[in-house]
Design a protein around this motif. Structure first.
Motif, short mmCIF file in Angstrom:
data_model
loop_
_atom_site.label_atom_id
_atom_site.label_comp_id
_atom_site.label_asym_id
_atom_site.label_seq_id
_atom_site.Cartn_x
_atom_site.Cartn_y
_atom_site.Cartn_z
N HIS A 147 0.40 10.14 11.59
CA HIS A 147 0.43 11.30 12.47
C HIS A 147 0.48 12.59 11.64
O HIS A 147 1.30 12.72 10.71
N GLU A 148 -0.41 13.56 11.97
CA GLU A 148 -0.48 14.82 11.22
C GLU A 148 0.67 15.73 11.60
O GLU A 148 0.68 16.37 12.65
N ASP A 149 1.69 15.79 10.74
CA ASP A 149 2.80 16.72 10.93
C ASP A 149 3.42 17.01 9.57
O ASP A 149 2.92 16.56 8.52
N GLU A 150 4.52 17.77 9.54
CA GLU A 150 5.11 18.18 8.27
C GLU A 150 5.74 17.02 7.49
O GLU A 150 6.05 17.16 6.30
N HIS A 151 5.94 15.86 8.14
CA HIS A 151 6.56 14.72 7.47
C HIS A 151 5.55 13.67 6.99
O HIS A 151 5.94 12.64 6.45
N LEU A 152 4.24 13.95 7.20
CA LEU A 152 3.21 12.96 6.85
C LEU A 152 3.29 12.56 5.38
O LEU A 152 3.27 11.37 5.05
N SER A 153 3.38 13.52 4.49
CA SER A 153 3.39 13.21 3.06
C SER A 153 4.61 12.36 2.68
O SER A 153 4.51 11.45 1.86
N SER A 154 5.76 12.65 3.29
CA SER A 154 6.96 11.87 3.00
C SER A 154 6.82 10.44 3.50
O SER A 154 7.24 9.49 2.83
N ARG A 155 6.23 10.28 4.69
CA ARG A 155 6.04 8.93 5.22
C ARG A 155 5.08 8.13 4.34
O ARG A 155 5.32 6.95 4.05
#
Length: 559
Positions: free
Chosen positions: A525-533
């Motif tokens: 899912h495209e959001d601010e946590h994508l890279s962390s996930r």
């Protein structure tokens, strides 16, 4: 993480206990709702002569740290809830930064471990009975290398002994050269079984067998020619199985290699006044060690396992200068290795204390030990080929257009057999069940491999190469991150306890936790946590791949 929290508790309790004592007392609650860590206050209460529940309540008011979200007193326990976002960030970053080096302890740097494992008998088939020693030994070598040890992997082939007198006797009576050339191991096995059947009716065959072995020891030309032929044919067959398992050795010196060195060892025992004659045989008494005497030579002058193992141990120390020597051999040899160590100690070799017998539970067939002598044998190569075939059929059904299908089927099929063995605690007896071995669902090697391939697929879809980790606070992500943090400790325990099962069981838990994460969160899912996930997913692939490698398995990118 535990060390940091232990230090916090130590400060909050005015150093009443050492940091090490506190760390040992810290528990991990089985139910996540009870916190991430739990500290029992009984030891503190005993020092303060206070009610444990009151001590726990007082401690909650003093325990603070940026890694601690909040604490709660429940009776005599202090339940600690950690800062998920801050700690998951540190864990994921550590795994991504260190990569395949994550979990290396360095405890073996500059040290050498010699591992004696597999060691099948020449002229007998490579059966299921040899699987445990082979895969446990191979895994222990890989785990040791992970910790920085130099390893020497030795296949101490059973290519000497009275069994060759039996085999030569059987061949001379009932052997057929053409049949042996066509199917060497099958025919040699039949001859070996036939010898024992006939010897029950005709005991004189045992005398004939001993005479042939004595000829072999005296370099009789015919005996040596037959022995060499049986040995060469066996090695060719063994190599096929080793290639399937992905196992290799640094030395294939078998028992025969030490023949010319044994007289010097016997002379040393004699000159050290350690050797005594008993009923014509030569022995080293070990009554002071509460052990039976160690038989060095039979009354007919023939040497024994002990003679060769003592000689081999001295050769290995001189050649490899090992710090530890592991013998991954069945439990029935326990007294034998105690005797070998005791004799070496009496000879003045203090390094004998660093020789360790690593026994294991056996495969059973209908509750009984497998026996080549009685013809109760299941060929390992056939089991491996069956597993590969089943894996290929599964791939054809679920992913018929997969590239490198044959290679993946081999990795999955062989992996299923290896993992089935190693997930069992080392000393557990295992009832042989081809159905259980070839089940790919549940707590199996293919399940772990498939989880790793699924994680790789997510990364492939994202096309992201670098990750900005800010930490994750969801319950499912947190459970995965906590498991990742446990990996280094699991590796140390596996080394200390010579237990690959610790890693296998850990990989199952990690795979299960990741699959729950995958099922409950929209990772892409495209959001601010994508890279962390995605960073968490990448970390999982690193650990699953490394863990599978340490078990001697491959981690296919796609399945």
């Amino acid at each position: 993480m535990k060390k940091t929290i232990s230090s916090c508790i130590q400060v909050a309790t005015n150093y009443a206990l050492s940091e090490g004592e506190i760390r040992r007392l810290l528990e991990t609650p089985k139910i996540p709702e009870h916190g991430d860590l739990s500290f029992p206050c009984f030891a503190l209460a005993k020092i303060d002569k206070e009610n444990p529940s009151l001590v726990a309540k007082a401690l909650t008011t003093k325990l603070t740290h940026e890694w601690i979200d909040h604490v709660k007193a429940v009776g005599p326990y202090v339940n600690i809830f950690l800062n998920k976002k801050a700690i998951s960030q540190l864990i994921i970053q550590a795994v991504l930064h260190q990569g395949e080096n994550y979990g290396q302890s360095g405890i073996g740097k500059g040290k050498t471990i010699v591992l004696d494992f597999s060691s099948p008998n020449i002229a007998k088939p490579f059966s299921m009975g040899h699987l445990r020693s082979t895969v446990i030994g191979h895994s222990l070598a890989l785990i040791a290398e992970k910790h920085g040890y130099d390893t020497v992997k030795i296949n101490h082939l059973g290519d000497w002994g009275t069994q060759f007198g039996k085999l030569i006797t059987a061949y001379k009576h009932w052997g057929n050269e053409a049949l042996i050339k066509k199917e060497p191991i099958k025919e040699l096995l039949q001859l070996y079984v036939k010898f024992h059947e006939k010897a029950e009716e005709h005991p004189h065959l045992h005398e004939e067998a001993r005479a042939w072995f004595r000829k072999l020891e005296l370099d009789d030309e015919e005996a040596k020619q037959l022995w060499s032929w049986f040995r060469d044919e066996s090695l060719k067959e063994f190599e096929k199985t080793y290639q399937l398992l992905g196992v290799s050795f640094d030395s294939n010196h078998g028992e025969a290699f030490y023949n010319k060195q044994m007289n010097a060892i016997v002379d040393t025992l004699q000159h050290s006044d350690l050797l005594y004659t008993s009923d014509g045989a030569e022995i080293v008494p070990l009554s002071e060690e509460n052990l039976p005497p160690c038989l060095i030579k039979k009354s007919d002058g023939a040497t024994l396992y002990a003679t060769r193992d003592i000689t081999a141990a001295i050769y290995r120390k001189q050649t490899y200068q090992f710090d530890e020597a592991l013998y991954i051999v069945g439990p029935e040899q326990s007294i034998h290795f105690q005797q070998v160590k005791a004799v070496l100690s009496k000879m003045g070799h203090s390094w004998a204390a660093h020789i360790h017998h690593i026994p294991f539970g056996l495969y059973l067939q209908e509750g009984k030990k497998m026996s080549t002598r009685k013809g109760r044998v299941i060929l390992l190569e056939e089991v491996l080929q069956d597993a590969i075939q089943l894996a290929a059929e599964n791939i054809d059904q679920k992913n018929p257009h997969l590239k490198n299908k044959e290679e993946v089927a081999k990795s999955v099929g062989v992996g299923a057999i290896i993992f089935h063995d190693l997930k069992n605690e080392r000393m557990k007896q295992i009832e042989f069940s081809l159905e259980d071995m070839l089940t790919f669902e549940g707590e199996t090697g293919p399940y772990v491999q498939y989880t790793q391939a699924r994680a790789q697929s997510i990364l492939h879809k994202s096309r992201q190469q670098t990750y900005q980790i800010e930490g994750l606070s969801s319950a499912y992500a947190w459970q995965v991150a906590k498991l990742l943090s446990l990996y280094p400790n699991k590796l140390v325990l596996a080394q200390e306890k010579s237990a690959p099962s610790i890693i296998a069981k850990y990989l199952i838990r990690l795979a299960q936790s990741f699959n729950k994460y995958y099922a409950n969160e929209k990772i892409l899912h495209e959001d601010e946590h994508l890279s962390s996930r995605l960073g968490l997913v990448k970390a999982v692939t690193i650990i699953l791949t490394d863990g599978l490698h340490l078990l001697g398995m491959k981690a296919p990118q796609k399945m």
